[in-house]
Design a protein around this motif. Structure first.
Motif, short mmCIF file in Angstrom:
data_model
loop_
_atom_site.label_atom_id
_atom_site.label_comp_id
_atom_site.label_asym_id
_atom_site.label_seq_id
_atom_site.Cartn_x
_atom_site.Cartn_y
_atom_site.Cartn_z
N VAL A 24 0.82 -1.13 0.03
CA VAL A 24 0.19 -0.17 0.06
C VAL A 24 0.91 1.19 -0.09
O VAL A 24 1.72 1.32 0.74
CB VAL A 24 -0.92 0.19 1.23
N LEU A 25 0.56 2.18 -0.78
CA LEU A 25 1.49 3.59 -0.93
C LEU A 25 0.46 4.70 -0.17
O LEU A 25 -0.58 4.81 -0.76
CB LEU A 25 1.53 3.75 -2.32
N VAL A 26 1.19 5.40 0.68
CA VAL A 26 0.34 6.29 1.36
C VAL A 26 0.82 7.52 1.35
O VAL A 26 2.16 7.68 1.43
CB VAL A 26 0.34 6.03 3.04
N GLU A 27 0.26 8.51 0.78
CA GLU A 27 0.72 10.05 0.98
C GLU A 27 -0.12 10.85 1.78
O GLU A 27 -1.51 11.02 1.64
CB GLU A 27 0.69 10.58 -0.55
N ASP A 28 0.46 11.52 2.69
CA ASP A 28 -0.15 12.33 3.52
C ASP A 28 -1.23 11.81 4.24
O ASP A 28 -2.34 12.35 4.27
CB ASP A 28 -0.82 13.76 2.77
N GLY A 29 -1.19 10.66 4.51
CA GLY A 29 -2.11 9.89 5.43
C GLY A 29 -3.17 9.07 4.70
O GLY A 29 -4.23 8.58 5.35
N VAL A 30 -3.20 9.18 3.37
CA VAL A 30 -4.15 8.83 2.33
C VAL A 30 -3.50 7.77 1.66
O VAL A 30 -2.68 7.86 0.98
CB VAL A 30 -4.80 10.08 1.71
N ILE A 31 -4.25 6.58 1.46
CA ILE A 31 -3.69 5.40 0.48
C ILE A 31 -4.03 6.08 -0.93
O ILE A 31 -5.22 6.26 -1.33
CB ILE A 31 -4.54 4.32 0.70
N VAL A 32 -3.16 5.98 -1.61
CA VAL A 32 -3.04 6.53 -2.95
C VAL A 32 -3.00 5.19 -4.13
O VAL A 32 -3.38 5.37 -5.00
CB VAL A 32 -1.99 7.66 -3.40
N ALA A 33 -2.22 4.06 -3.87
CA ALA A 33 -2.25 3.17 -4.73
C ALA A 33 -1.92 1.90 -3.82
O ALA A 33 -1.46 1.88 -2.75
CB ALA A 33 -0.91 3.36 -5.54
N GLU A 34 -2.49 0.52 -4.55
CA GLU A 34 -2.46 -0.69 -3.91
C GLU A 34 -1.88 -1.81 -4.65
O GLU A 34 -2.03 -1.46 -5.94
CB GLU A 34 -3.67 -1.01 -3.47
N GLY A 35 -1.33 -2.89 -4.22
CA GLY A 35 -0.77 -3.89 -5.13
C GLY A 35 -0.92 -5.07 -4.36
O GLY A 35 -0.61 -5.25 -3.27
N ALA A 36 -0.87 -6.37 -5.09
CA ALA A 36 -0.55 -7.46 -4.40
C ALA A 36 0.11 -8.53 -5.68
O ALA A 36 0.07 -8.00 -6.87
CB ALA A 36 -2.04 -8.12 -4.31
N THR A 37 0.95 -9.13 -5.03
CA THR A 37 1.74 -10.29 -6.04
C THR A 37 0.72 -10.89 -7.21
O THR A 37 -0.26 -11.12 -7.08
CB THR A 37 2.20 -11.37 -5.44
N ALA A 38 1.46 -10.60 -8.12
CA ALA A 38 0.99 -10.96 -9.80
C ALA A 38 0.75 -12.74 -9.69
O ALA A 38 1.61 -13.20 -9.08
CB ALA A 38 1.31 -10.40 -10.83
N PRO A 39 -0.06 -13.29 -10.41
CA PRO A 39 0.11 -14.76 -10.55
C PRO A 39 1.27 -15.15 -11.45
O PRO A 39 2.02 -14.22 -12.12
CB PRO A 39 -1.11 -14.99 -11.16
N ASP A 40 1.55 -16.62 -11.27
CA ASP A 40 2.76 -17.25 -12.04
C ASP A 40 3.94 -16.53 -12.48
O ASP A 40 4.60 -16.04 -13.27
CB ASP A 40 2.06 -17.49 -13.49
N GLY A 41 4.62 -16.00 -11.18
CA GLY A 41 5.88 -15.27 -11.12
C GLY A 41 5.88 -13.96 -11.78
O GLY A 41 6.85 -13.77 -12.38
N GLY A 42 4.63 -13.34 -11.74
CA GLY A 42 4.59 -12.10 -12.40
C GLY A 42 4.90 -11.17 -11.26
O GLY A 42 5.75 -11.39 -10.35
N PRO A 43 4.87 -9.97 -11.61
CA PRO A 43 5.46 -8.75 -10.75
C PRO A 43 4.94 -8.78 -9.35
O PRO A 43 3.84 -9.15 -8.80
CB PRO A 43 4.98 -7.22 -11.56
N ARG A 58 4.97 11.27 -4.46
CA ARG A 58 5.13 12.46 -3.61
C ARG A 58 6.07 12.34 -2.67
O ARG A 58 6.17 11.38 -2.18
CB ARG A 58 3.87 12.95 -3.18
N PRO A 59 7.17 13.35 -2.54
CA PRO A 59 8.10 13.52 -1.47
C PRO A 59 7.25 13.00 -0.11
O PRO A 59 6.12 13.64 0.04
CB PRO A 59 8.46 14.83 -1.34
N GLY A 60 7.60 12.42 0.59
CA GLY A 60 7.18 11.99 1.82
C GLY A 60 6.14 10.52 1.89
O GLY A 60 5.63 10.57 2.97
N ALA A 61 6.21 10.27 0.61
CA ALA A 61 5.22 8.94 0.54
C ALA A 61 5.86 7.74 1.44
O ALA A 61 7.18 7.50 1.46
CB ALA A 61 4.95 8.58 -0.77
N THR A 62 4.98 6.95 1.84
CA THR A 62 5.37 5.75 2.74
C THR A 62 4.91 4.48 1.99
O THR A 62 3.73 4.49 1.60
CB THR A 62 4.69 5.68 4.17
N LEU A 63 5.64 3.50 1.85
CA LEU A 63 5.29 2.23 1.05
C LEU A 63 5.01 1.28 2.52
O LEU A 63 5.85 1.04 3.14
CB LEU A 63 6.35 1.81 0.22
N TYR A 64 3.98 0.70 2.51
CA TYR A 64 3.90 -0.37 3.38
C TYR A 64 3.79 -1.62 2.71
O TYR A 64 2.97 -1.86 1.68
CB TYR A 64 2.35 -0.38 4.18
#
Ligand SMILES: NC(=O)c1ccc[n+]([C@@H]2O[C@H](COP(=O)([O-])OP(=O)(O)OC[C@H]3O[C@@H](n4cnc5c(N)ncnc54)[C@H](OP(=O)(O)O)[C@@H]3O)[C@@H](O)[C@H]2O)c1
Length: 377
Positions: A24-43, A58-64
Motif C-alpha cells: 500500500v502506498l500512502v501520501e499525507d495519510g491517504v492510501i493512493v495506490a495498492e498492489g498484490a503479487t501477480a500470479p505465475d511469477g509475475g510482478p 510525492r515526497p514523503g510517501a510511505t510504502l507499506y
C-alpha cells in the motif's frame, strides 16, 4: 499494514511459486495506490502498487508491504531498486523474508541508501500468510500438514463409522480455502474406500479445480475394487498420484497408469511408504506442501514418525462420550505432560459454533510410542 494484509489475502492460492504479498502506498495519510503479487511469477506487490499509481510518488510517501522487499534480480528485477528509483524514503515492512538469499538484506539495502525502514509491523500475521512457502524455502522440504475435524472429545466418527458432518458448513468451506492454498492433498487408502471423496476445491459460486491428490496405499487395496473410486475415474484423475511400495503388485500399477493415474512406487522394506522418501520425491517434483485430510491411521503414523509439521484441528461443539467412537490420534504413550506433542505459533479462528486451532507441531525430545498399536496394523 492491515489493508496490505487484506490485499495479499485477495490473491490467496494464485501466486505460487511466489509468496502472497500486499503493498500500500500512502501520501499525507491517504492510501493512493495498492498492489498484490501477480500470479505465475509475475510482478511483485511493491512494483504493482507503484505501477497502479501511474506517476512518481510525492515526497514523503510511505510504502507499506507485508514482506521484506526482494533485493536480488529475479524474473522481475529487485524491488529494492524499484523503490529507490521511485524516490520513496520511508518503507514499513511486516515480516522479514525467511528466504536465506534475502533474510534482512533487502532492509539493509534500503537503509544503506538512506531510506527509513520500520520492520516487524504485524510480523506474525504477515509471516503466517505464507506458512507453506516459509517452510519450503527455509527447510527445503514440503510442509506436511494434517486436517482433522472432531468432537470436543476428539472423536472423528461414531462407533458405527458415521461421520457426516461433525463440523458445520462454514468450517468445511474453510477447509476448501486451505485446499486452494496447498499444492497437494493426501488421504489414506481406507478414507478413499469408505468415503469415495472427490478431493477437489469447490469455492462457493466458483469453478471446481483440483490440486495434486495423493492416495497412500502401500498394498494398492483401492485398485482391487470393481467399482473404482472417483479419484481414479473423474476428469481430474491425471492429478491423482497413488503412493505405494513394490509390495503393491505390478498389475495394479499398470491398471492405474492405463487409467491415466500417476503412481509413485517408493522403495520400502514393508507395505508402508517411508515418509522421508516421500518427502524427497516431493522435493524432486517441486511440491511444497501437502494437506493430509485423513484418516486417523495415516495421520497417527505421520505423528509417530515425527513427520507431521502442522495441524489444522477443527472442533465442533459436539460430544459422543463413547469410548468406542473413533479417535483421531493413537499410538503415543506419554507418561508426563512434557512428553505430549504441542502446537506452536498457534492461531484460533471460529466458524459459527466450530473452532479451528492450528499450529506447528513441536515434538518432545523423548516421545514414547505404543509399539503394540503399530504392530497390530
Ligand atoms: N473427521 C475427519 O476429519 C475425517 C477425515 C478423513 C477420514 N475420516 C474417516 O476416517 C476413516 C478412515 O480412516 P482410517 O484410519 O480407517 O484409514 P486411513 O488412514 O484413511 O487409511 C489407512 C490406510 O492407508 C494406508 N497407509 C497408511 N500409511 C501408509 C503409508 N505410510 N504408506 C502406504 N500406505 C499407508 C494403509 O494401507 P495398508 O493397510 O494397506 O498398509 C492403511 O490401511 C473413514 O471412515 C473416514 O470417514 C474422518
Amino acid at each position: 499494514m492491515r489493508r496490505a494484509l487484506a490485499l495479499a489475502r485477495g490473491v490467496w492460492g494464485e501466486t505460487q511459486p511466489n509468496p502472497m504479498v500486499g503493498a500500500v502506498l500512502v501520501e499525507d495519510g491517504v492510501i493512493v495506490a495498492e498492489g498484490a503479487t501477480a500470479p505465475d511469477g509475475g510482478p511483485h506487490a511493491e512494483r504493482r502498487a507503484l505501477e497502479a499509481l501511474g506517476r512518481p510518488p510525492r515526497p514523503g510517501a510511505t510504502l507499506y508491504v507485508t514482506l521484506e522487499p526482494c533485493c536480488t534480480e529475479g524474473r522481475t528485477g529487485a524491488c529494492t531498486a524499484r523503490i529507490l528509483a521511485a524516490g520513496i524514503r520511508r518503507v514499513v515492512v511486516g515480516a522479514v523474508d525467511p528466504n536465506p538469499a534475502h533474510a534482512g538484506r533487502g532492509l539493509e539495502v534500503l537503509r544503506a541508501a538512506g531510506v527509513e525502514v520500520v520492520s516487524g509491523v504485524l510480523a506474525a500475521e504477515c509471516a503466517d500468510l505464507n506458512l507453506i512457502f516459509n517452510h519450503w524455502i527455509t527447510r527445503g522440504t514440503p510442509l506436511l500438514a494434517a486436517k482433522v475435524a472432531s468432537t470436543i472429545d476428539g472423536k472423528l466418527a461414531c462407533r458405527t463409522g458415521d461421520s457426516q458432518w461433525i463440523t458445520g458448513e462454514a468450517a468445511r468451506a474453510d477447509v476448501h480455502r486451505w485446499r486452494r492454498l496447498f499444492p497437494a492433498i493426501g488421504v489414506g487408502a481406507m478414507t478413499v474406500l469408505h468415503d469415495n471423496p472427490r478431493l477437489t476445491v469447490r469455492p462457493p459460486g466458483g469453478a471446481e479445480s483440483c490440486p495434486v491428490r495423493f492416495v497412500f496405499d502401500g498394498l494398492l487395496r483401492t485398485v482391487v475394487e470393481k467399482n473404482l473410486p472417483r479419484v481414479f475415474t473423474d476428469e481430474f484423475r491425471g492429478r491423482t498420484i497413488v503412493v505405494t511400495t513394490p509390495h503393491g503388485g505390478l498389475g495394479y500399477v499398470r491398471k492405474l497408469r492405463d487409467l491415466g493415474v500417476q503412481v509413485w512406487v517408493i522403495d520400502s522394506p514393508s507395505q508402508r511408504v517411508p515418509f522421508a522418501a516421500f518427502r524427497r520425491r516431493c522435493v524432486e517434483e517441486r511440491i511444497s506442501g501437502v494437506l493430509i485430510e485423513g484418516g486417523a491411521q495415516l495421520i497417527s503414523e505421520l505423528l509417530r514418525a515425527r513427520e507431521l509439521d502442522y495441524l489444522f484441528a477443527y472442533h465442533a461443539p459436539l460430544l459422543f462420550a463413547d469410548d468406542k467412537a473413533r479417535t483421531i490420534f493413537s499410538g503415543l504413550r506419554p507418561e508426563r505432560v512434557a512428553q505430549g506433542v504441542r502446537l506452536d505459533e498457534v492461531r484460533h479462528e471460529s466458524f459459527g459454533g466450530d473452532v479451528l486451532m492450528r499450529g506447528r507441531l513441536v515434538y518432545p525430545e523423548k516421545m514414547l510410542v505404543d509399539e503394540a498399536v503399530f504392530r497390530l496394523r
